[in-house]
Design a protein around this motif. Structure first.
Motif, short mmCIF file in Angstrom:
data_model
loop_
_atom_site.label_atom_id
_atom_site.label_comp_id
_atom_site.label_asym_id
_atom_site.label_seq_id
_atom_site.Cartn_x
_atom_site.Cartn_y
_atom_site.Cartn_z
N GLU A 107 -8.98 -34.27 -33.60
CA GLU A 107 -9.25 -34.18 -34.99
C GLU A 107 -9.68 -33.22 -35.44
N ARG A 108 -10.62 -32.19 -34.90
CA ARG A 108 -11.59 -31.39 -35.28
C ARG A 108 -11.15 -29.95 -35.19
N PHE A 109 -9.32 -29.78 -34.57
CA PHE A 109 -8.79 -28.54 -34.58
C PHE A 109 -7.72 -29.45 -35.89
N LEU A 110 -7.28 -30.42 -35.96
CA LEU A 110 -6.41 -30.75 -36.76
C LEU A 110 -7.01 -30.21 -38.29
N ARG A 111 -8.35 -30.69 -38.35
CA ARG A 111 -9.15 -30.00 -39.44
C ARG A 111 -9.10 -28.82 -39.29
N LEU A 112 -9.67 -28.10 -38.85
CA LEU A 112 -9.59 -26.65 -38.16
C LEU A 112 -8.21 -25.82 -38.80
N SER A 113 -7.15 -26.62 -38.65
CA SER A 113 -5.80 -26.14 -39.10
C SER A 113 -5.55 -26.43 -39.87
N ALA A 114 -6.08 -27.04 -40.42
CA ALA A 114 -5.78 -27.60 -41.69
C ALA A 114 -6.35 -26.78 -43.22
N GLU A 115 -7.69 -26.17 -42.49
CA GLU A 115 -8.59 -25.02 -43.88
C GLU A 115 -8.09 -23.75 -43.23
N LEU A 116 -7.13 -23.60 -41.78
CA LEU A 116 -7.05 -22.14 -42.03
C LEU A 116 -5.79 -22.31 -42.39
N PHE A 117 -5.02 -23.10 -42.85
CA PHE A 117 -3.41 -22.78 -43.16
C PHE A 117 -3.64 -22.95 -44.36
N ARG A 118 -4.24 -23.92 -44.95
CA ARG A 118 -4.65 -23.49 -46.48
C ARG A 118 -4.46 -22.31 -46.98
N ASN A 119 -6.24 -21.89 -46.53
CA ASN A 119 -6.71 -19.92 -46.79
C ASN A 119 -5.47 -19.44 -46.58
N ALA A 120 -4.93 -19.17 -45.77
CA ALA A 120 -3.48 -18.48 -45.66
C ALA A 120 -2.99 -18.98 -46.71
N TYR A 121 -2.11 -19.85 -46.69
CA TYR A 121 -1.55 -20.49 -47.71
C TYR A 121 -1.71 -19.44 -49.56
N TYR A 122 -2.85 -19.85 -50.04
CA TYR A 122 -3.54 -18.85 -50.66
C TYR A 122 -3.59 -17.06 -50.50
N ASN A 123 -3.84 -16.60 -49.22
CA ASN A 123 -4.37 -15.62 -49.43
C ASN A 123 -3.88 -14.35 -49.07
N GLU A 124 -2.60 -14.85 -47.87
CA GLU A 124 -1.62 -13.74 -46.95
C GLU A 124 -0.24 -14.07 -47.10
N ASP A 125 0.41 -13.05 -47.36
CA ASP A 125 1.95 -13.36 -46.66
C ASP A 125 2.16 -14.44 -46.12
N ILE A 126 3.20 -15.79 -45.39
CA ILE A 126 3.57 -15.98 -45.29
C ILE A 126 4.74 -15.70 -43.79
#
Length: 220
Positions: free
Chosen positions: A140-159
């Protein structure tokens, strides 16, 4: 017949030659897939061997990033990893616990080298998957970390197009939130994917996101 083979590697940090194990492609047999893209195999799971770890200096990274370290970052690894490293071998068949250790090393190195959020999210997602194999609460901890990191990437990085393109990533963020019990957030991301015209070019993802959207709606 043995599922693994040895691959020779040269560490770009300390120039040490070592071997690491990989699963033979001919031996891969898919058993099932989870809705967050985790694939189960009959026999050894190749994801256990996706991280290369130098036994001499401790530098660790996913296979496709291992030899791409910049010269200015080599000293960062030497100072923060190698100076504290006690030599360890991960060259043979890995247990799930050993695979988790390898991924945590890769995550630490990635954080030191300021990897993009997308790349760090890819590591934490695999950590969640490995913990799932172990039935571990750290999933669960790593799922939450992944969601936060991917959300940040979606808005701020080239995918990039691999392993998750923009649509797949948006779906994945929604699915991670669903698994974490964040239903409204999950619906927001699922709706984003469903409303994108490009989803019709990916029938498998289209069905998957609609199934999960209806699943969440039914839980409300």
């Amino acid at each position: 017949m043995e599922e693994l083979y040895s691959k020779k590697i040269k560490c770009p940090v300390c120039k040490n030659d070592f071997t690491t194990s990989k699963v033979k492609r001919s031996k891969l047999r898919v058993e099932k897939r989870d809705t967050d893209f985790f694939t189960y195999y009959k026999g050894e799971n190749p994801l256990k061997y996706s991280v290369f770890v130098c036994p001499e200096c401790g530098y660790a990274a996913l296979e496709d990033r291992f030899d791409k370290i910049k010269s200015k970052d080599i000293e960062v690894i030497k100072q923060n990893v190698s100076n504290k490293w006690m030599k360890r071998e991960f060259s043979l068949k890995r247990s799930v616990d050993e695979a988790i250790t390898c991924y945590k090393l890769a995550l630490y190195c990635g954080q030191l080298l300021n990897f993009k959020k997308y790349d760090l999210g890819n590591i934490t997602l695999r950590l969640a998957w490995m913990n799932r194999l172990n039935g571990d609460k750290e999933e669960e901890r790593f799922l939450r970390l992944s969601a936060e990191l991917f959300r940040n990437a979606y808005y701020n990085e080239d995918i990039p197009s691999s392993p998750f393109d923009e649509l797949s990533l948006a779906y994945l963020i929604g699915e991670l939130h669903r698994r974490l019990g964040d239903r409204e957030e999950a619906l927001t991301w699922f709706s984003r994917v469903i409303s994108n015209r490009a989803i019709k070019n990916n029938p498998r993802l289209d069905k998957l996101v609609r199934d999960q959207w209806y699943l969440v709606k039914g839980e409300r």
